[in-house]
Design an enzyme around this catalytic site. Sequence first.
Site, PDB file in Angstrom:
ATOM      1  N   TYR A 113       0.816  -1.217   0.000  1.00  0.00           N
ATOM      2  CA  TYR A 113       0.000   0.000   0.000  1.00  0.00           C
ATOM      3  C   TYR A 113       0.846   1.261   0.000  1.00  0.00           C
ATOM      4  O   TYR A 113       0.491   2.265  -0.613  1.00  0.00           O
ATOM      5  CB  TYR A 113      -0.963   0.004   1.198  1.00  0.00           C
ATOM      6  CG  TYR A 113      -2.128  -0.943   0.998  1.00  0.00           C
ATOM      7  CD1 TYR A 113      -2.939  -0.797  -0.127  1.00  0.00           C
ATOM      8  CD2 TYR A 113      -2.413  -1.956   1.893  1.00  0.00           C
ATOM      9  CE1 TYR A 113      -4.001  -1.666  -0.338  1.00  0.00           C
ATOM     10  CE2 TYR A 113      -3.477  -2.817   1.691  1.00  0.00           C
ATOM     11  CZ  TYR A 113      -4.272  -2.667   0.566  1.00  0.00           C
ATOM     12  OH  TYR A 113      -5.317  -3.506   0.352  1.00  0.00           O
ATOM     13  N   GLU A 206       3.729 -27.600  16.210  1.00  0.00           N
ATOM     14  CA  GLU A 206       3.019 -27.166  15.004  1.00  0.00           C
ATOM     15  C   GLU A 206       1.680 -26.514  15.293  1.00  0.00           C
ATOM     16  O   GLU A 206       1.234 -25.670  14.539  1.00  0.00           O
ATOM     17  CB  GLU A 206       2.834 -28.396  14.091  1.00  0.00           C
ATOM     18  CG  GLU A 206       2.211 -28.085  12.748  1.00  0.00           C
ATOM     19  CD  GLU A 206       1.873 -29.349  11.949  1.00  0.00           C
ATOM     20  OE1 GLU A 206       2.469 -30.406  12.228  1.00  0.00           O
ATOM     21  OE2 GLU A 206       1.029 -29.266  11.054  1.00  0.00           O
ATOM     22  N   ASP A 258       2.459 -32.832  13.587  1.00  0.00           N
ATOM     23  CA  ASP A 258       1.450 -33.861  13.332  1.00  0.00           C
ATOM     24  C   ASP A 258       2.119 -35.055  12.676  1.00  0.00           C
ATOM     25  O   ASP A 258       3.167 -34.923  12.050  1.00  0.00           O
ATOM     26  CB  ASP A 258       0.370 -33.332  12.367  1.00  0.00           C
ATOM     27  CG  ASP A 258      -0.706 -32.527  13.106  1.00  0.00           C
ATOM     28  OD1 ASP A 258      -0.841 -32.708  14.333  1.00  0.00           O
ATOM     29  OD2 ASP A 258      -1.395 -31.726  12.450  1.00  0.00           O
TER      30      ASP A 258
END
Lengths: 372, 624
Positions: A113, A206, A258
């Site tokens: 921006y 995680e 995981d």
Amino acid sequence: MKTNKEKSKIKNRSKKADEKQKNVLEMLKSHGAKIYEDLDNGQFPKFSIPSRSVSNIVYDKKLRQYILGSNSAVRSSRNSSQLRSFTQLMWLAFFANRLTQEKKSSTLRDVYYSSQAFAIEFEDQSESDNIIVDLEAVTSKPREDFHIFPEERSSIFGDLNIEYTIPGYEGKTMNLSNHPDGYSIGPSLTTAELVDTSAEIVIAIEKGGLFTRFVEEQVDKKFKSIIINTGGQAPRSTRTLLKRLHEEMKLPVIVLTDGDVYGEHIAMVIKSGSANAAHLRELTVPDAKWVGVWATDIEKYKLPTIPMTESDIKRCYDLQKDPRYEDGIWKKELDVFLRLKRKAELEAFSKYGLTNITEKYLPQKLELAKSL
Amino acid sequence: MSLIKEKFNQISPSEFFYSNRDLAGFSNPTRSLYTAVREFVENALDACDQKGILPDVHLIIKAVDPEKSDPKHYILTVKDNGPGIDPEHIPLAFGTVLYGSKFGLKQARGMFGLGATMAILYGQITTNKPVTVKSSVDGQTQDEFELLLDIQKNKPVIVKHNTKEVSKKGLSVSICLEGDYSKAGNKIRDYVYETSLITPYASITFDDPKGEKFSHPRFVKDIPPPPTIIRPHPHGIDVERIRRMIVESQFEIPNIDDAMIEKVRKDLGLSVKNLSFTVIMEKAKKKWKTLSRQVRVVIALMSFLKMDFEKLNKIKIEDIDMPNKKLFYWDFGDSQSKSVDMDSESQYFKQLTNTVQGEPMTTFLTKRFQRIGPTTASKFAEFAGFKPEKRMGTMTNQELVNLSDSLQKFEDFLAPDPSCLAPLGEEPLEKGIKKFFNPDFAAVVQRPASAYSGFPFIVEMGIAYGGDIKTGGPHVYRYANRIPLLYDEGSDVVLKVVNDTDWGRYKIKGDPPFIIVSHICSTRIPYKTAGKENVADRPEIERELRLGLQYLSRKLAAYMSKRGQADMAKKRANLYAKYIPLIATFATELAGKKKEPNFKKILEIENVDESKKTVVEENEVENK
């Protein structure tokens, strides 16, 4: 009252931060001066950018990370098709220079921006993100050094004293175990000086859910650890912080993910980087250890599983071609995942009770990590 | 079972066209008004062209009652400064169908002068008003006629005729007809506009029924040379045409009667007294060169018969058998057939051979076709497998077919003589295009003459880009024998060729402002319909159009790529002017300088040569 020793320590630390800032500014200045000179001499300025094409990304076994090869391209303001991106890069250097000088930070989106105020056109944020990576590649410095941070935040919790270097907070210290929700790893934390810690290990995990569980279970105290929530694939600032904790505080880093192929890769990126950031050398913790959840753990702990999707399986085959997965547990676990064709979440341990993971699994894994 | 007896009637030409007027473009009030305008304007231009007069044509359309709504009655008047028409021909020329002066073999806008009569006929059947014709041949007296057509009899009815003094030559024709100007107006204005483009040596004005005046003054001062009548070209000629030509080349054995003998006597300058055979022969030998063919033949026959005029009176020639060198005749005195042998060495033998068997092939070809010399003729004979001295009169049917085929296949004939054609010419065409469109680029080409089915034709083309031309091109302006073709463009051969062109290949993209002008001149344009609005795709014509268009397109492509380069250079210069100062600003702050670097120098380097860049193109960056 702070002792003299402490005072000089603080002084040293701020000196270090100042030096880093000075380095960055010097480097930007020398790039700018070169271009200034070219223009003044009636020449079209140009500079060399290491090529980030796939063919130029190689795995360096010695550095234990992905690096860019020797191919580079010249970006010249004479070439009308490169003129625009040349100008964008110049503007970014100019903008980074201001950010660094004024000790202000900006996000990737902010940068996009802000460009509009300078009549620099980016078609979309991905174009400006790309130019930011160009700047990293040219200077071999991560964007965080130029005070540009990603939006996504991960968090940290544990007994670690830091000292802010950002304007208005210089010299202010903070202990990162003061807030049970953890501290967001933003610009102020990434740039803060690491003062001291009682922790002996960093556990990167995680998932946000498990991070909260670990805080509740006082894993930080029980295992003298600093807990970091990577929120999936660890953002670059988080990886920077991990590296600093490892190098500056001499803390070993272990990664808990995981029980699937993505988890394995999250650990790998922390350890040896991503192809995306192959132009940077300050983001990896080559000694980081992945302790689980392994595919073999699924069998060993008889974890509840769900079947792998086709894309999970495809990912396994892709990673088999990656040189980092050629040997050790990396190869072994990948093979087992492929054999099982099933995966498990960290939460799977809840089958044996909410605290099972911290009371049983984690101690075993920490013990194991020592031998890895 | 009832028996229906079929009735066979012969109808007059005007009756036929009355019932089939849509064939000639008079199908409805809109189309009819447009067609009538066309026919009269074209006749006026043709008349001037043929006499080498720079045409001044004035077209006026006026509503009989402007308050009424369309379709309504209009008075259409076309005046010209041409040669006018002899008063004696006027009633027939304007009051009869299939009467005219245009049945020759050269290029003109109309073929039969039929259309004007059709317009008059159409006017009469829709308004029941006569046609008014004013004509002055000498520029002093003018004949004014009011005529009606007797359709069934195909005859003019003179309603009124008077003469008066005038000071200008020319013709004025005025009819009253039912028309729809609100619908036809656009086409008529287009027609006048496009006609003046292809007839730049004419001044055309048009007063339209709404009171508007469209004026197109001439901008070329010379009339292109008028066409001449020429012999046929061997390419594409058919068997029937050759058969007719051969008949023309043969001669009847003259009937030797009293009148013929008197003629021979007179031509030889013989007095009544000396009529002996030897005297006649000697005299003939002396005067041979001045004798007519008929007389020569009689002399040749006499030489073999060895008869004087008296004996000659008593016989009749029956047959001349050239191969067996025998001459058969009937002797009235003896009442029997007799024969004499002919000496093939005699010069008179050759004379008879020519007469009986026609010309040798080489003579036939050189004399009766355009652009064949003796060398080409012998080469052709060899190509076609004939002896060059082969007599045309001895051709069998099969040989005629072979000859006709070979004439089409032989490739060494020169291109047809275009003198029967009147192309506009490259210079006037280019002037016209430049004046009408004020383009950024224009090119014209006149293709060499070619032929289809023995009819020579020439294709002229022009192409123009930019300037005043509106976008959405190519806009195609089609002409045939200087007539703009405005209807039925979809099925026209020119459109086909234009649409087949891959304009992208010529660097023309998007919505281009460009036009194509195509002009086909021929002694016969192969129109698809009697309305004469679209040209059939004859392969020979298509080929010439294609070659012409390709030539021009290449020129346009060269211009476009130059223009593209200039655009690119400008675009690049703009890019530098936009970005270099920004770079300078950023570099100044980065380098910690107060003053901006002097970057003006590089902005002044015009046309930065891309070929000189030493940089390696940046690789595409891939992100994962």
